[in-house]
Structure formats: C-alpha cells, structure tokens
Design a protein around this motif. Structure first.
Motif, PDB file in Angstrom:
ATOM      1  N   VAL A  16       6.619  -5.479  -2.482  1.00  0.00           N
ATOM      2  CA  VAL A  16       5.194  -5.318  -2.817  1.00  0.00           C
ATOM      3  C   VAL A  16       4.623  -4.091  -2.110  1.00  0.00           C
ATOM      4  CG1 VAL A  16       2.906  -6.361  -2.512  1.00  0.00           C
ATOM      5  CG2 VAL A  16       4.802  -7.737  -3.369  1.00  0.00           C
ATOM      6  N   LEU A  17       4.961  -3.907  -0.845  1.00  0.00           N
ATOM      7  CA  LEU A  17       4.477  -2.725  -0.118  1.00  0.00           C
ATOM      8  C   LEU A  17       4.982  -1.434  -0.757  1.00  0.00           C
ATOM      9  CD1 LEU A  17       4.766  -3.801   3.633  1.00  0.00           C
ATOM     10  CD2 LEU A  17       2.682  -3.247   2.383  1.00  0.00           C
ATOM     11  N   MET A  18       6.213  -1.458  -1.242  1.00  0.00           N
ATOM     12  CA  MET A  18       6.759  -0.273  -1.912  1.00  0.00           C
ATOM     13  C   MET A  18       5.977   0.045  -3.180  1.00  0.00           C
ATOM     14  SD  MET A  18      10.836  -0.933  -1.471  1.00  0.00           S
ATOM     15  CE  MET A  18      11.305   0.183  -2.751  1.00  0.00           C
ATOM     16  N   VAL A  19       5.729  -0.963  -3.991  1.00  0.00           N
ATOM     17  CA  VAL A  19       5.028  -0.746  -5.263  1.00  0.00           C
ATOM     18  C   VAL A  19       3.591  -0.298  -5.023  1.00  0.00           C
ATOM     19  CG1 VAL A  19       4.154  -1.907  -7.326  1.00  0.00           C
ATOM     20  CG2 VAL A  19       6.493  -2.301  -6.575  1.00  0.00           C
ATOM     21  N   VAL A  20       2.891  -0.975  -4.132  1.00  0.00           N
ATOM     22  CA  VAL A  20       1.494  -0.623  -3.853  1.00  0.00           C
ATOM     23  C   VAL A  20       1.406   0.761  -3.225  1.00  0.00           C
ATOM     24  CG1 VAL A  20      -0.508  -1.241  -2.436  1.00  0.00           C
ATOM     25  CG2 VAL A  20       0.701  -3.004  -3.711  1.00  0.00           C
ATOM     26  N   GLY A  21       2.289   1.040  -2.276  1.00  0.00           N
ATOM     27  CA  GLY A  21       2.271   2.348  -1.622  1.00  0.00           C
ATOM     28  C   GLY A  21       2.561   3.488  -2.586  1.00  0.00           C
ATOM     29  N   ALA A  22       3.572   3.310  -3.421  1.00  0.00           N
ATOM     30  CA  ALA A  22       3.917   4.358  -4.386  1.00  0.00           C
ATOM     31  C   ALA A  22       2.819   4.541  -5.420  1.00  0.00           C
ATOM     32  CB  ALA A  22       5.236   4.035  -5.074  1.00  0.00           C
ATOM     33  N   ALA A  23       2.241   3.440  -5.887  1.00  0.00           N
ATOM     34  CA  ALA A  23       1.182   3.540  -6.901  1.00  0.00           C
ATOM     35  C   ALA A  23      -0.062   4.207  -6.340  1.00  0.00           C
ATOM     36  CB  ALA A  23       0.846   2.150  -7.435  1.00  0.00           C
ATOM     37  N   CYS A  24      -0.488   3.805  -5.161  1.00  0.00           N
ATOM     38  CA  CYS A  24      -1.680   4.413  -4.555  1.00  0.00           C
ATOM     39  C   CYS A  24      -1.458   5.893  -4.272  1.00  0.00           C
ATOM     40  CB  CYS A  24      -2.057   3.685  -3.269  1.00  0.00           C
ATOM     41  SG  CYS A  24      -2.743   2.052  -3.528  1.00  0.00           S
ATOM     42  N   PHE A  25      -0.278   6.218  -3.807  1.00  0.00           N
ATOM     43  CA  PHE A  25       0.009   7.620  -3.489  1.00  0.00           C
ATOM     44  C   PHE A  25       0.133   8.457  -4.758  1.00  0.00           C
ATOM     45  CE2 PHE A  25       2.231  11.255  -1.811  1.00  0.00           C
ATOM     46  CZ  PHE A  25       1.713  11.376  -0.532  1.00  0.00           C
ATOM     47  N   ALA A  26       0.815   7.934  -5.761  1.00  0.00           N
ATOM     48  CA  ALA A  26       1.076   8.704  -6.981  1.00  0.00           C
ATOM     49  C   ALA A  26      -0.171   8.885  -7.830  1.00  0.00           C
ATOM     50  CB  ALA A  26       2.158   8.030  -7.807  1.00  0.00           C
ATOM     51  N   PHE A  27      -1.036   7.888  -7.850  1.00  0.00           N
ATOM     52  CA  PHE A  27      -2.212   7.982  -8.699  1.00  0.00           C
ATOM     53  C   PHE A  27      -3.377   8.669  -8.012  1.00  0.00           C
ATOM     54  CE2 PHE A  27      -0.045   4.348 -10.827  1.00  0.00           C
ATOM     55  CZ  PHE A  27       0.333   5.081 -11.937  1.00  0.00           C
TER      56      PHE A  27
END
Length: 141
Positions: A17-28
């Motif tokens: 979950v931390l990976m998905v949230v971190g990548a999404a927040c950073f990428a978007f």
C-alpha cells in the motif's frame, strides 16, 4: 512455499500500500514540497517492507523452476528498493555530487525511478503468475 504469519502478512500488505500510494502521489505531481518529501520516503519504506517480507517466503520444494522464479523475485525486490532510493534522490539530489556536472546527473539518474519500478513490476507480475501456476501443478501431482 512457506506462508507468512499474520503479522508478516500485514507488514507485506502495508508495504504494498505504501508503494502504491507513494508512487501515485509522486507521479501525479502533488506539487507541495513537503508532501513530495513524505511520499518519497513512504515509497522507500514500502519497498523495503514489501521486499523483505517477500524474501521471507522461502520455497523448500524440489521444483527447480520455482527456485529459479524465486531468484527472479529477489532481483525484482532489488529493483523495487533501487526505485525507492532513486525516488528519494529525485527529491533530495544526494547523488548529484557523484556526477561531473548537473546535465549528466539529469540525463543518467534524475527521475529514473520509473524505469527501476517498471522493471521490478514486470518481473514481479511474471514471477507471481508463474509461481502460482507451478505450485498448482506441483500440488496436482
């Protein structure tokens, strides 16, 4: 395949979950600097938790195919952690001093966490699918 305990499963899920949230927040592109700093560290923490818990799932069976696939998963784990380190470096540029000029740093390392993440995700998808297929085949015999 060794099953994870309940706590280890929670840590594994939290890492994902931390990976998905971190990548999404950073990428978007949430442009608030403090949010980007937090999400980059969250992504790195997630990659470490996910990778360590996945590495703890040891296969002790006789199948050479599954042993090979587990080694490929270890490579994917390394790429996940490298993507986390690269994401944190994109925010803080702590590896900048290793390059002779800023242009070289931008060309070869800055914001390359996406490449590491893509390689890791593709390896992870392949190995997860194949391991489950091989385990089903092994259990049917």
């Amino acid at each position: 395949m060794k099953q994870l305990s309940k706590l280890e499963s929670v840590i594994f899920l939290l890492g994902g979950v931390l990976m998905v949230v971190g990548a999404a927040c950073f990428a978007f592109g949430f442009s608030h600097p403090q949010l980007v700093q937090v999400t980059s560290w969250g992504f790195l923490l997630g990659t470490i938790l996910f990778s360590v818990m996945q590495a703890m799932q040891i296969y002790d069976g006789p199948s050479l195919v599954i042993h090979r696939l587990k080694r490929m998963q270890y490579v994917a784990d390394i790429f996940f952690v490298l993507s986390g380190i690269s994401m944190v470096d994109t925010v803080y540029a702590f590896l900048r001093r290793w390059f002779e000029n800023y242009e070289t740093y931008i060309t070869y390392f800055y914001n390359k966490w996406v490449v590491f993440l893509l390689i890791a995700a593709l390896l992870e998808l392949y190995t997860t699918h194949r391991i489950s297929h091989e385990l089903k085949k092994e259990n049917n015999q």
